[in-house]
Structures are given as C-alpha cells and as structure tokens.
Design an enzyme around this catalytic site. Structure first.
Site, PDB file in Angstrom:
ATOM      1  CG  ASP A   1      -2.148  -1.063   0.891  1.00  0.00           C
ATOM      2  OD1 ASP A   1      -1.753  -1.922  -0.045  1.00  0.00           O
ATOM      3  OD2 ASP A   1      -2.932  -1.391   1.925  1.00  0.00           O
TER       4      ASP A   1
ATOM      5  CD  GLU B   1      -4.732  -4.062   9.417  1.00  0.00           C
ATOM      6  OE1 GLU B   1      -4.661  -3.863   8.231  1.00  0.00           O
ATOM      7  OE2 GLU B   1      -5.147  -3.184  10.278  1.00  0.00           O
TER       8      GLU B   1
END
Length: 849
Positions: free
Chosen positions: A584, A816
């Site tokens: 990302d 995460e």
C-alpha cells in the site's frame, strides 16, 4: 493487510461500521450474468470432462491439449459479445476433479461459513439455508443488538478457542458483564440427509447480578432460505417442553429438515416470520419489530406473527442467566429416518460428551501438527490454539459476481462504470471477521501456509476455488466481494476491481511447500497423488497467471517488473500508493513511471517461475518440461544482475529504482472548489526535479532478496543485510522488525490528510515470518555468517512470540499490526489472518525455497 483498496479501507476503519448501516439499506442483490453457450461447445466440454481422468495421465501435455481444444471450441461470436476481462479461463475447472466430489464435498457441506457474524452457519451452496445468532447486549443501561461482528459493539473479546475446520468449533464471546460460549457440532448419522445434521449449544453466564436487566438474556436464533422456500412454523413453539420443534421445511439438496430447541432452563419463546430476499439486513428487520412492540405494548419481545410463505423465521429465546440451550438441525426427515434418536444424540448429556471428545481430539491434533508442548508455556500454547482455531473458524463460503471496472482504452460498452464477472463461488479463509470478512488474494497464500499443515484437503479445496476465478487473460481479481452480505460490508468506492492491477502471487508459497513436501515424503501416497492430480489440472491456469504478470507488469529492462496502478497525477498523496503490491503506502519512487523497477515484484516473479519449474518437473519428469520457467528463474536469481539493478554498494542495501526525489512534502493550501469557495487542504509539493535513481527507502522491500535467499551465504552483502536487520536505529525493535527504517524520510509520515502511516513503521507478521524463515535458512548454511544469523533469529523469534502473546492475554485479540515503539496491537483487531503465522513461528515450521 491487503492490497487493492484495503489501505484506504483500514485508514477509515472507524467509518466502516457507520457506512454499514446505510449500505445495508442501499445494497441490491447482485443480478445474474447470463452466459451464452453453444450446443456444440457444451457437448464438447462434456466429452472432455468424461475423458479427463484418462487425459490427465499425460501431465503437462494433457494440460496443453485441454487448453488448445477448449480454446478452439469457444465460438468467436461469443467472445465478441463478452469482454475478455469477464470471460472465464477456457479449461476444465479444478473443483470438478473427482477428489473434490463425493464424500469430500459432502463432509464440508455445512459449516460456520458466515465469518462476518458472531455465529453464522450455511451450506456450501449458492442458495443455501442459513442460520445465525443475535442477542441483546447491555451497556450503560441501554439495549444493543449484537449480530454482525463490529468494533462498535465493544466486546471485550470474541473468537474461536477451538475449531477443526470441519465438524467442531467452540467460541467465547464476552459482552460487558455477559459471557456467551457457543459450540458447533456436525454429525452424519443413519437417516441423515445430504451433509448430515448439526447442533449449536449456547451457554450464557453473567457477572452483573446487581442489575435486574443483566439477570435476563434475550437470544435470537434464525433460519433463512436464500432460495425463497417457505419455512413452516412448529405447532406449539411457545411451549418447547411439550414440543421442541421450532420449524421445518424441505429443500432439494437435503430433503426434509427440522429445527428443534432443547433446554432444561425455563425459557420464554417468541417469533417473527418474514418474506424477503434481503437476508443481509436481517438485523434491521428484527430491531424494527422489537421497537414496534416496545412502542405499542412496552414489551421487549417479537410479536408472534408469521407472514404467509415466510422464508425467514426468527426465534426469540429469553430466560434467566445462567442459561444453556441446544438448537438442533436434522436433515432427511423422512420415514424411518430416526429423527428423535438423532435429536437426542445432539442435545443434553450426549452433546456434552461429544463436545468433550472433539475438544480432546483438537488438542491432540494440535500437538501432533505443531509440537509445542516442549517448546513453549501454556499461555503461548493458548494463543497458538486461538490462531489456528480462528483461522479455520473464519473460513467462509461466498457466491456472487465481482464488479470489474471497465478497462481503459477498450471498446467495451457498458451502461454502468463496471462489468460483472461471471457468477462464481469462493471457499476461502478471511483476514478479519469484523473488518475484512471476504477473500483477499495475497493474504490467502499466507493463510494456506498454516492451513495445509492442519488439513491438506481443505487447503487444496481453497486453492482450487481461487484458481478457478482466473479469467481468459490470466488475471484474478484480488478482492472478492461476492454476494449481498459481503457487499454490505464494503463502501462503494472500494468495490470495483481493476484488471490492470495485480497482487502478489502468494499462492505459489503454498504450492512450493506442497511440491517440496512430496519430494521429502512428508505426505502419504494418497495425499501425494491428490496433490499431483491437483497440480496437473491447475498447471495451465498457473501458467496463464504467470504470463499475465510477465506481460502486463514487466518493466523496460529484461528481468525488471513494476506494479501497475499507481496514480501519476495525484496532488494529495505524499507518495503515490502502490495498492497492488499489498504494501500500500510503502514508499516507492516519488514520480510513478514506466522506468520503475520494483524489487519485491521481481522476487515474487522468481518465486512463481521457480515453483512452475518444480511443478513441471514433478508432474512430467520424462519430457523435461518447464525449461522456460527454469531459465526465467535462473535469470531472476542471477546475483550479479540483481546487484546491477538494485544494490546500493555503499550500504549493502537493496532498493527500488525509479524517477525519484526526496524533496516532496505535504503543505496546507487553499484549493478552489467549483466557483463558490476554497477549502484548505494538504497538497503535495515537489521542491526538486526528480531523476532516475535508486529509491533510498530501507524497509521490508529492501529485504526481499534476503527473503528469497538469492544472496550467497558467503557474500559480504549477507553480512550487511544482517547488520541492517539487527540495527536498532534502522529496522530492529524489541517487538519485531519495522516495516520502514527510522532513517527513511517517510518514516511514520502521513500519506494524505486522512491516511495515517500504514506500512511506514508498524510491525507486520507476514513479513517478519518470511524474514525469520530466511534467517533460519542462513543459520543452517555453511558460511562465515551462520552464527550471526542464528543469534538474530533466536532473538527476533523470541521478541515476536513474547509480544503477541502478551497483547493477546491483555486485550483478548490478535491484531493486524503492532506498534514499533511500544509493541501494542493496532489496526484491525480480531485480525486472525496472517498474524496467525505466529503459530508457525512458535513451531519453527517455515517455508522452503
């Protein structure tokens, strides 16, 4: 966690639940995509499938023959009508293999395949009978409905403590002072219909004895038929002691069925029946019914109304805490089907005993697979069991059509800004039940590194579903948003999939493990034959996937690649994101161009080429195939060429290459909106002309040659890599390795006004797992740096395990990512996707090259 839209999705994590409420009402069921097929092609395909077993014996030659024949059986007029991007790959489906039929298919028919709800059951069928649980939670003296997994519910913890992926699971949910334990058990008894029977035990306990509201619990168990079949109400459900039957019906897949409620508690039961195709907004229907009852009668109970031909039945089960109920579903309820006997076996004491046996079997299999008893303490082992339990308990089944953006510069005509992929099913693990309860391509490769070690057949089934999604060009949509339930969890701007963009081909990580496992005799003869059969059927699809990358993502120089899809014209991003890479906002060249050379993609292509070469050798040794892939792998693993393209000799570090300047910043400026007013916004400002050079951002991408073990064990560059990894001023922390070095100009920098740093500092488990794997590899290789590699490996492994275990016991969740300064979990919680790789780190079970 994932590429393709999850970056922005995560940065707006808090708004997800807000969006959901409106999205539930807006979403329409996906329409069916009509697939025209000529009679001749249909007959020819049937002939091919009949003879498939014979043909597969010829290995790769068979794959090429099938590819040729099926390609030439496609009617040219049909291709002209259907855009290529939504045309399936012209070869027999992997999931049509005999090994995925019969008992295997039936054994996986029912399951907890609705990961986005706290407890949801469905069949692996496009139009299934589905079941689920809701309950009313209490916070600050107010009632709240619990159904869909979401952070705003503020549960202290929830997740599967045990789950075997097939017929058993145990889950714990803590909602304020109330604790719910849900157990799922599946059984195939004499007289059962297809897929067998199942039961759900719900046990409720509470600590809030001082509050009258907290002495009672309201559970809502529902059944819904996605096919629209009407459900029949039991004769006297208001008195379950006299008659336990709640509902019954019939379906073509399982025959007659019944739902029974068994309990020793003093229960009050009410119900509502609905007729609607919109099953995904069931929470709203129930809440509206309850609100109406409260307004009219001041009663918190369903109205006991059954609409004609209802395809949804919701049963409110209320009682004093502590409370325990068994809800039993039996199929094939015809004559002589032993219904009462089967119900008795799935409730009460009989159920208690079976659940104990299943839990002991889970514990024994866990130790057999991972052998942690002599390595770690009980707290760590508890986390390891939660990791595999949640990974398996999070597996879902989805059916629908992906929305594909209309390719640029194409002649495709569409009334909308998207095309519909063909109707497809997907059986897959998911990264996170509340945030990402759907399939993500690059995540799935990491998921399967864990799952194949637990259940090879589930792993092959999942891989087959994913590879059957490949289109005629060799492209797979990286985020699978299939069906109305999945769509209701995704804001509209993240739905479209772009056919020019890829995602790391991590499925090759698993395939490489399987091939190596066969070579090292890790599997039984039957398992090896099934893997080989799978690879024979999958080979043409894997070839097409590789060729798609090799043609669409290739760079200007031989052996160079770059991720497509970066925004060249953005004025709001500090560094244009590379969503397709999965990393990302990891910093790349400041100015996207065709001159870029992305180091990580080059290494992914090495993995793919090497794996294809190994598969080719395995399934057709006599003809010595796969030379093309062998030569590609040799080129991409050439140490001198790698160093010419990506090495900074001064630091011994590897970098991307591209049109770059370090002098870029975000500045507040007045931006005119229309002709009315100006907004003050953060806008990208370039202070220096970029030039072609190495991009000096040290981090995970820099370590890809190390992760893929291209560096010779005697090279001075290996020592430099080890120094970079272990330097606290660069990547090392006491909790794991940072994603980006502290010395990088973009370390922990926001990418836009609304996008906080994501892969710019925090610790990610999937990359740490791959780095650990290579550290262990180099610690076992002869060379001057093996002892240094071993010391770093031991300390890094210890740090990762300690930090994640401490976080889990403190917060109740796997996360995460983890903060690089204090080690705290951050990002999405209940992130039981690749963070579950911690279990393989505990077991020291790594992938091999």
């Amino acid at each position: 966690m994932t590429g393709g839209g999850r970056r922005s999705a995560r940065s707006r994590a808090k708004s997800y639940t807000d969006v959901n409420e409106d999205a539930v009402h807006r979403t329409k069921p996906n329409s069916n995509l009509r697939r025209d097929k000529t009679r001749d092609r249909g007959n020819a395909l049937r002939i091919l499938n009949v003879n498939l077993k014979i043909v597969l014996g010829f290995g790769i030659l068979a794959s090429l023959i099938i590819f040729f024949l099926v390609s030439h059986l496609i009617n040219p007029a049909e291709v002209a009508r259907k855009p290529r991007v939504v045309t399936p790959f012209p070869a027999p489906k992997i999931m049509d293999l005999p090994q995925f039929q019969g008992q295997h298919k039936e054994s996986l028919y029912w399951g907890t395949y609705r990961p986005h709800v706290y407890l949801g059951i469905r069949a692996r069928s496009p139009r299934s009978l589905i079941a689920g649980l809701m309950w009313i939670g209490i916070k600050d003296g107010r009632y709240f409905m619990r159904h869909i997994c979401q952070d705003s519910d503020e549960l202290s913890t929830y997740g599967w403590t045990h789950h075997n992926g097939r017929d058993f699971g145990h889950q714990l949910l803590v909602d304020q002072d109330m604790t719910l334990a849900t157990s799922f058990l599946k059984s195939k008894g004499v007289g059962s219909g297809y897929g067998g029977d199942w039961t759900v035990r719900i046990n409720v306990q509470s600590q809030g004895w001082n509050d009258e509201m907290q002495k009672n619990v309201h559970l809502f168990f529902y059944l819904a038929d996605e096919d629209g079949n009407s459900l029949s109400l039991g004769r006297d459900i208001l008195d379950i002691r006299e008659n336990s039957l709640l509902a019954s019906g019939s379906r073509t897949d399982i025959g007659g069925w019944q739902l029974h409620l068994k309990s020793e508690a003093d229960l009050e039961v009410h119900y509502s029946g609905f007729r609607t195709p919109h099953i995904h907004n069931l929470s709203d229907l129930v809440q509206e019914n309850l609100a109406s009852q409260v307004r009219r009668f001041s009663r918190l109970q369903l109205p006991d109304i059954y609409e004609s031909s209802s395809n949804i039945l919701v049963f409110q089960i209320s009682g004093r805490i502590p409370l325990e109920t068994d809800t039993v579903f039996v199929s094939g309820t015809g004559i002589n089907s032993r219904v009462e006997e089967r119900i008795s076996n799935l409730a009460g004491v009989a159920l208690t005993n079976q659940l104990k046996v299943k839990q002991r079997e889970f514990d024994a299999k866990f130790e057999n697979c991972f052998q942690l008893a002599d390595k770690l303490d009980s707290k760590s082992i508890t986390v390891g069991k939660a990791a595999i339990g949640n990974m398996l308990g999070g597996i879902g089944y989805f059916f629908g059509q992906s929305k594909i953006s209309v390719p640029k510069n194409s002649n495709v005509k569409s009334h909308d800004d998207f095309l519909l992929y063909w109707p497809a099913e997907l059986y897959t693990a998911v990264p996170s039940r509340p945030f990402f309860p759907r399939g993500f391509l690059w995540d799935e490769g990491f998921h399967q590194l864990l799952i194949w070690r637990w259940d090879l057949h589930i792993c092959l089934d999942i891989l087959g579903h994913w590879l059957d999604l490949i289109n005629i060009d060799g492209w797979i949509p990286r985020e699978q948003i299939l069906g109305a339930e999945a769509l209701s969890k995704v804001p509209a701007e993240f739905v479209l999939q772009h056919p020019s963009n890829g995602n790391p081909p991590t499925l090759f990580l698993v395939l490489r493990d399987l091939v190596n496992g066969i070579k090292k005799n890790k599997f039984s003869a039957t398992e090896s034959n099934e893997i080989i059969s799978f690879l024979q059927q999958a080979f043409v699809r894997l070839e097409a996937w590789f060729k798609w990358f090799n043609t669409t993502q290739s760079g200007k120089d031989i052996g160079s690649y770059y991720w497509h899809g970066r925004d060249k014209s953005t004025i709001r991003e500090l560094n244009p994101k590379t969503l397709s890479s999965g990393l990302d906002d990891y910093p790349r060249a400041s100015h996207p161009s065709e001159d870029e050379r992305h180091l990580d993609l080059r290494c992914w292509m090495l993995l793919a080429a090497d794996c294809l070469h190994s598969i080719a050798e395995l399934i057709d040794k006599e003809n010595k195939p796969g030379k093309e892939y062998g030569s590609t792998a040799k080129l991409l693993s050439d140490f001198d060429i790698l160093n010419q393209m990506h090495l900074d000799h001064a630091s011994g570090a590897y970098f991307d290459f591209g049109n770059h300047t370090e002098k870029v910043r975000l500045s507040w400026k007045e931006v005119t909106v229309g002709n009315t007013h100006a907004n003050r916004e953060l806008v990208r400002e370039v202070l220096e002309r970029p030039e072609l050079k190495l991009v000096p951002n040290l981090g995970y991408v820099s370590l890809f040659p190390f992760m893929t073990r291209i560096i010779p064990p005697e090279s001075w560059i290996l020592e430099k890599q080890l120094d970079l990894i272990s330097n606290q001023s660069i990547l090392w922390t006491n909790y794991g390795l940072r994603s980006l070095a502290k010395t990088s100009s973009l370390y922990m920098k926001r990418n836009t006004e609304h996008d906080p740093p994501y892969w710019r500092g925090p610790i990610w488990m999937n990359m740490n797992f791959m780095i650990l794997s290579s550290l262990r590899h180099y610690s076992l290789e002869k060379g001057p740096y093996r002892d240094k590699a071993r010391a770093i490996y031991d300390e890094l492994r210890h740090n990762l395990i300690r930090n994640v275990v401490q976080n889990y016991h403190k917060t109740g969740f796997l996360w995460e990512q983890y903060d690089q300064k204090q080690g705290k979990g951050k990002g999405a919680r209940v992130f039981t996707g690749w963070t579950s790789l911690l279990l393989l780190i505990m077991a020291e079970a790594y992938n091999e090259m």
